[in-house]
Write an enzyme that holds these catalytic residues in place. Structure first.
Site, PDB file in Angstrom:
ATOM      1  N   TYR A 256      -2.288  -0.190   1.828  1.00  3.30           N
ATOM      2  CA  TYR A 256      -3.131   0.091   3.050  1.00  3.30           C
ATOM      3  C   TYR A 256      -4.462  -0.043   2.288  1.00  3.30           C
ATOM      4  O   TYR A 256      -5.087   0.858   3.183  1.00  3.30           O
ATOM      5  CB  TYR A 256      -2.689   0.891   4.146  1.00  3.30           C
ATOM      6  CG  TYR A 256      -1.838   0.545   5.064  1.00  3.30           C
ATOM      7  CD1 TYR A 256      -1.737   0.192   5.891  1.00  3.30           C
ATOM      8  CD2 TYR A 256       0.100   1.504   4.494  1.00  3.30           C
ATOM      9  CE1 TYR A 256      -0.982  -0.010   6.859  1.00  3.30           C
ATOM     10  CE2 TYR A 256       0.942   0.573   5.878  1.00  3.30           C
ATOM     11  CZ  TYR A 256       0.482   0.215   6.528  1.00  3.30           C
ATOM     12  OH  TYR A 256       1.415  -0.503   7.635  1.00  3.30           O
ATOM     13  N   ASP A 290       2.703  -6.791  -0.050  1.00  2.05           N
ATOM     14  CA  ASP A 290       2.300  -7.955  -0.209  1.00  2.05           C
ATOM     15  C   ASP A 290       0.937  -8.281  -0.668  1.00  2.05           C
ATOM     16  O   ASP A 290       0.018  -7.723  -0.682  1.00  2.05           O
ATOM     17  CB  ASP A 290       2.119  -8.578   1.663  1.00  2.05           C
ATOM     18  CG  ASP A 290       1.598 -10.105   1.694  1.00  2.05           C
ATOM     19  OD1 ASP A 290       1.592 -10.718   1.198  1.00  2.05           O
ATOM     20  OD2 ASP A 290       1.164  -9.865   2.986  1.00  2.05           O
ATOM     21  N   LYS A 399      11.847  -3.592   0.361  1.00  3.13           N
ATOM     22  CA  LYS A 399      11.164  -3.671   1.551  1.00  3.13           C
ATOM     23  C   LYS A 399      11.434  -4.790   2.523  1.00  3.13           C
ATOM     24  O   LYS A 399      10.598  -6.500   1.375  1.00  3.13           O
ATOM     25  CB  LYS A 399       9.405  -3.035   1.330  1.00  3.13           C
ATOM     26  CG  LYS A 399       9.122  -3.033   2.703  1.00  3.13           C
ATOM     27  CD  LYS A 399       7.691  -2.559   2.871  1.00  3.13           C
ATOM     28  CE  LYS A 399       7.243  -2.723   4.217  1.00  3.13           C
ATOM     29  NZ  LYS A 399       5.365  -2.146   3.945  1.00  3.13           N
ATOM     30  N   ASP A 401      10.504  -7.289   5.136  1.00  4.96           N
ATOM     31  CA  ASP A 401      10.390  -7.250   6.116  1.00  4.96           C
ATOM     32  C   ASP A 401       9.482  -8.511   6.805  1.00  4.96           C
ATOM     33  O   ASP A 401      10.499  -9.668   6.772  1.00  4.96           O
ATOM     34  CB  ASP A 401       8.553  -7.154   5.806  1.00  4.96           C
ATOM     35  CG  ASP A 401       7.202  -6.700   6.649  1.00  4.96           C
ATOM     36  OD1 ASP A 401       7.615  -6.436   7.996  1.00  4.96           O
ATOM     37  OD2 ASP A 401       6.108  -6.477   6.231  1.00  4.96           O
ATOM     38  N   CYS A 443      12.632  -3.446   8.037  1.00  2.00           N
ATOM     39  CA  CYS A 443      10.981  -3.676   8.195  1.00  2.00           C
ATOM     40  C   CYS A 443      10.728  -3.986   9.432  1.00  2.00           C
ATOM     41  O   CYS A 443      11.591  -6.137   9.000  1.00  2.00           O
ATOM     42  CB  CYS A 443       9.680  -3.876   7.495  1.00  2.00           C
ATOM     43  SG  CYS A 443       8.465  -3.036   8.459  1.00  2.00           S
ATOM     44  N   ASP A 462       3.210  -0.948  12.349  1.00  2.00           N
ATOM     45  CA  ASP A 462       1.980  -0.492  11.189  1.00  2.00           C
ATOM     46  C   ASP A 462       0.864   0.837  11.355  1.00  2.00           C
ATOM     47  O   ASP A 462       0.325   0.556  12.289  1.00  2.00           O
ATOM     48  CB  ASP A 462       1.251  -0.979  10.378  1.00  2.00           C
ATOM     49  CG  ASP A 462       2.236  -2.325   9.853  1.00  2.00           C
ATOM     50  OD1 ASP A 462       3.277  -2.317  10.029  1.00  2.00           O
ATOM     51  OD2 ASP A 462       1.430  -3.495   9.246  1.00  2.00           O
TER      52      ASP A 462
END
Length: 895
Positions: A256, A290, A399, A401, A443, A462
């Site tokens: 983020y 990512d 994680k 996704d 996720c 998100d």
């Protein structure tokens, strides 16, 4: 003939109840439905619909019922089975205005409350492919026009309390469930119903003779909406083998702040900053997100921003003393990825083309990303190998996704697998590769198939460095699922009941930076309060160099408080006050931590509100208490030491207020034994069996005032011949209240004295302690055996009390007060003889059976039992919580 309710709030099937209506099936490519009316009344049912047999097994549990659903192809040809639905009516809600929980299919799907109006689910304006990313089906059938929709589970009732109904599918990876709701008409008695349908999506080809277990449907009614959701999640987790015992995770994530521009220098620079400030930022995990991979689908190969590859990254993180984590989208691949270049047949199909999983111009040359077909054993082997390699080089936190891609509506290699089975097969392959000790975080994941495989789950869209969605162009229909802090908070609150029942909830990242953000400071604090008070994982995602002392302190406070709340989950964990309240109003979340209560209120509206913490109305803390703000930087005016009334606060739009409420006096819990700590009354049960006529005669003389309670005992047991061996055998049949061990454990952990006060006999209490291996201190009458006969002695007669018992409970409580000035005394009991005087001497009473009306007759204030949000004047003695046993003691006051 009146239908037998599946679930009812009262034994006589009046009041709130759920009635069965019909079963319907959809078979064939055309998707036609055939209904069978009034078939849910059988405990075990099997009926044929053409070539399809539907088998239902019903399990009743009073206020709840579970229906196991299976299907079998009894014909000679393969049969496509689209869905099976079970329909119900919810009656007795007594509300003119109803709301319902609209629960989402996957992590990012809208989850919130809505009015149960006649309009139904709003039409999705952007086509079935896009809808299918966030909903179980891309095109709802025409028979669902005017219906509201919720995936997996829904709760319906009135905001503010009252009867509520839950219908949910206990998904274990066999099928997906959708719950449809709409207001019904008036029945013959003038009651307005709510029609509820649970639909199990099979969408498979069933070979001749093949039988498939789909999923189980749970229906329940009750007055405690939180308890309905929590029990559903507990049962769901038990059936699916939930992994809910992983250690609490706190950490830093690259996404983020750096997003896809992250590089190795950014990661290492932040790692060094956190190494140098371990006490200021107490985290244990560093997760690369990512931006490192060569292309989507080639997870073991890095791009030019990470020239050394993944292994050195994992090594340096671990050597610094942190857990190493990494992001992947395991079921996604771009056209240029090695996996699809070498294996073009591994993709799910849409006609003759690859199934598109999402559109992202940053991820591929043509912007498209495609979905892998996990019904293929080769794909499962590939996944297993990739995650074995990632674990081997040190990434023990994974994680995962965009997991919805594995179960999109598409052509699969194996048509006999449901979409849910495809997803679960892929997740299990990842688990086999990563190993049982790895922490897997889901996720963008449809929830049901992941229970029992993942350790954590993202439970909302998100977050973003802005309160509302801030994008120049928004595809119609995605307004409430795209990144925003408001949407994240809404989902965190509405899915709080899942934490530690299904997995660790992941609320997404905390963002505290004051620069390079459009979040106002009070909006960032609201996100922090919600993350902390709900006890889920805490990761933050700011460039540490941008953080000042106050911002670092906020990270530390959230991590420490979140860990504290998580430690008491799931029992006593966070709850959303009024789960059916409006998401656009002030939402209140509470958690009981030891003897303290934590409370956070968030103003989700667009205007100011005046907040009254209203502790009495929330039932958080009886007796005098202190109120202190949770955050060090909170306004001094929030502190109200040694006060019972809590000051009000004005909250501007999007602002929160959080406080810790602690008792100002030491507590002690006094608890009756017979019929309270134990289910049966030991003495009464024994004499009913051995001395029925003598007991009846003496009891009448007692009620006529001929003698008092102890004299009744003396007459009853005079010459009583019952050998020790027979008493021991009888005591082996006595059950303890389900909440007894929980109460003892909680009191021990919190250093709250617990004293059993019994007008029964010490021999019985000693033997039951040994039988159940549950220690407690007690005061009681005395029993000795003289051969096979009983000899009894009083445990504390009190001539100044009118109870006339052998062990006066008032005297025991008064003696405790004399030795412990200012103590706050709680009494738990059920009878109007020995318990009444003790209850009258206590500050707070949990009463059931005959004790409750006896206290009411004496003018003692009464409040509803567990789940009814007790309302009390904390300065008044003898507030009585009606209907609460030992489990109710914890449930009503969040112990």
């Amino acid at each position: 003939m009146m239908q037998r309710p599946l679930a009812s709030s009262t034994p006589d099937a009046r009041g709130a109840r759920i009635l069965p209506l019909h079963v319907a099936v959809c078979t064939g490519e055309s998707g036609g439905w055939e209904e069978r009316a009034h078939v849910l009344s059988s405990d075990v049912l099997r009926f044929a619909d053409g070539a399809l047999d539907v088998i239902l097994v019903r399990h009743d549990h009073g206020e709840a019922a579970t229906l196991d659903v299976s299907i079998m192809n009894a014909g000679a040809d393969p049969l496509r089975v689209q869905a099976v639905e079970l329909a119900f009516d919810f009656l007795g809600h007594e509300a003119s205005s109803l709301r319902f929980l609209r629960h989402g299919w996957q992590s990012w799907s809208f989850t919130g409350t809505r009015a149960l109006d006649e309009a139904g689910e709003p039409a999705f304006p952007s086509g079935p492919w896009l809808r299918g990313m966030y909903h179980c089906v891309g095109v709802p059938g025409p028979r669902r026009e005017g219906w509201h929709e919720s995936e997996i589970v829904s709760l319906v009732g009135a905001s503010g309390g009252g009867p509520a109904a839950l219908v949910g599918v206990l998904e274990t990876g066999s099928a997906f469930g959708i719950v449809y709701l709409r207001p019904g008409g008036l029945d013959a008695a003038g009651e307005r119903s709510v029609r509820i349908v649970a639909e199990l999506r099979a969408e498979i080809v069933l070979e001749p003779g093949a039988r498939r277990d789909l999923e189980s449907v749970r229906v329940a009614v009750g007055s405690d909406a939180n308890a309905l959701l929590e029990r559903f999640a507990e049962l769901w987790g038990e059936r699916a083998g939930a992994r809910r015992d992983a250690i609490y995770r706190s950490g830093w994530c690259s996404w983020y702040h750096f997003f896809r521009d992250v590089n190795e220098d950014d990661l290492l620079r932040n790692l060094d900053a956190m190494v140098s400030d371990r006490s200021g930022i107490p985290i244990s995990l560093i997760q690369l997100d990512d931006g490192y991979q060569r292309t989507i689908g080639d997870w073991l190969h890095t791009n030019e921003k990470f020239p050394r590859g993944l292994a050195p990254i994992a090594q340096v993180i671990r050597e610094a003393g942190f857990e190493a984590g990494i992001w992947t989208a395991p079921f996604a691949a771009s056209a240029e990825s090695r996996v699809l270049v070498e294996h073009p047949d591994w993709a799910l199909k849409h006609g003759d083309h690859w199934q598109r999983g999402t559109l992202n111009p940053d991820w591929s040359a043509d912007g498209w990303v495609y979905a892998l077909d996990t019904s293929r054993t080769e794909v499962l082997g590939y996944l297993e190998g990739v995650f074995r390699e990632l674990a081997a080089i040190g990434f023990t936190y994974q994680k995962l996704d965009f997991l919805y891609m594995a179960c999109m509506e598409a052509g699969a290699h194996d048509p006999a697998q449901t979409r849910a089975e495809r997803l679960r097969a892929g997740l299990l392959a990842i688990r086999r590769g990563a190993g049982t000790d790895a922490f897997l975080l889901g996720c963008g994941c449809p929830l049901g198939p992941a229970v029992g495989v993942v350790d954590g789950m993202r439970i909302g869209p998100d977050v973003a460095p802005c309160w509302d969605m801030d994008q120049p162009r928004v595809i119609p229909g995605l307004e409430r699922v795209l990144p925003s802090t408001r949407s994240a908070i809404r989902s965190i609150l509405n899915r709080v009941f899942m934490h530690r029942r299904l997995w660790l909830n992941d609320p997404d990242c905390l963002m505290v930076r004051g620069r390079q953000t459009r979040l106002l400071p009070h909006e960032a604090r609201s996100l922090a309060d919600v993350i902390a008070l709900t006890g889920g994982m805490t990761l933050f995602s700011d460039d540490v160099a941008l953080l000042g002392d106050a911002e670092r302190r906020l990270v530390r406070e959230v991590v420490e408080l979140g860990r504290e709340v998580d430690a008491i989950a799931p029992r006593g964990s966070a709850r959303l006050i009024d789960p059916l309240g409006s998401d656009d109003a002030t939402r209140v979340v509470t958690a009981g931590v030891g003897r303290d209560a934590l409370l956070a209120s968030v103003n989700m509206s667009e205007g100011p509100v005046t907040l009254d913490f209203a502790l009495g109305a929330q039932g958080l803390m009886p007796g005098p208490h202190t109120v202190e703000p949770i955050h060090a930087a909170a306004r001094a005016g929030e502190r109200a030491p040694e006060q019972s009334a809590v000051p009000t606060r004005k909250l501007i739009a999007h602002e929160s207020a959080a406080c810790r409420i602690a008792p100002a006096r030491d507590w002690v819990v006094f608890c009756d034994f017979d019929g309270t700590f134990s289910v049966q009354d030991v003495g009464s049960t024994l004499v009913r069996a051995r001395l029925p006529e003598r007991r009846a005669e003496l009891w009448q003389r007692y009620e006529d005032g001929e003698f008092d309670a102890w004299e009744y005992y003396v007459e009853l047991f005079s010459g009583f011949d019952c050998p020790r061996e027979e008493v021991d055998a009888f005591l082996g049949t006595i059950d303890l209240d389900p909440g007894a061990s929980e109460l003892v454990a909680w009191c021990a952990k919190q250093a709250v004295p617990l004293r059993i006060l019994s007008d029964g006999f010490d021999y019985n209490l000693e033997r039951l302690q040994a039988i159940y291996d549950i220690p407690f201190e007690y005061a009681s009458n005395h029993l000795e055996f003289e051969g096979t006969q009983w000899r009894i002695e009083p445990g504390g007669r009190n001539p100044d009390c009118g109870c006339g018992t052998g062990c006066c409970k008032r005297a025991k409580i008064d003696a405790w007060r004399a030795a412990h000035p200012g103590a706050f005394c709680v009494h738990v009991g059920n009878g109007r003889v020995s318990d009444l005087c003790g209850a009258l001497a206590a500050d707070l009473v949990f009463a059931k059976d005959s004790l409750a009306p006896a206290l009411s007759e004496r003018g003692r204030a009464t409040v509803p039992g567990p789940g009814e949000s007790p309302v009390s004047d904390s300065e008044r003695k003898n507030v009585v919580v009606v209907g609460a046993g030992l489990a109710g003691l914890a449930a009503a006051w969040r112990l």
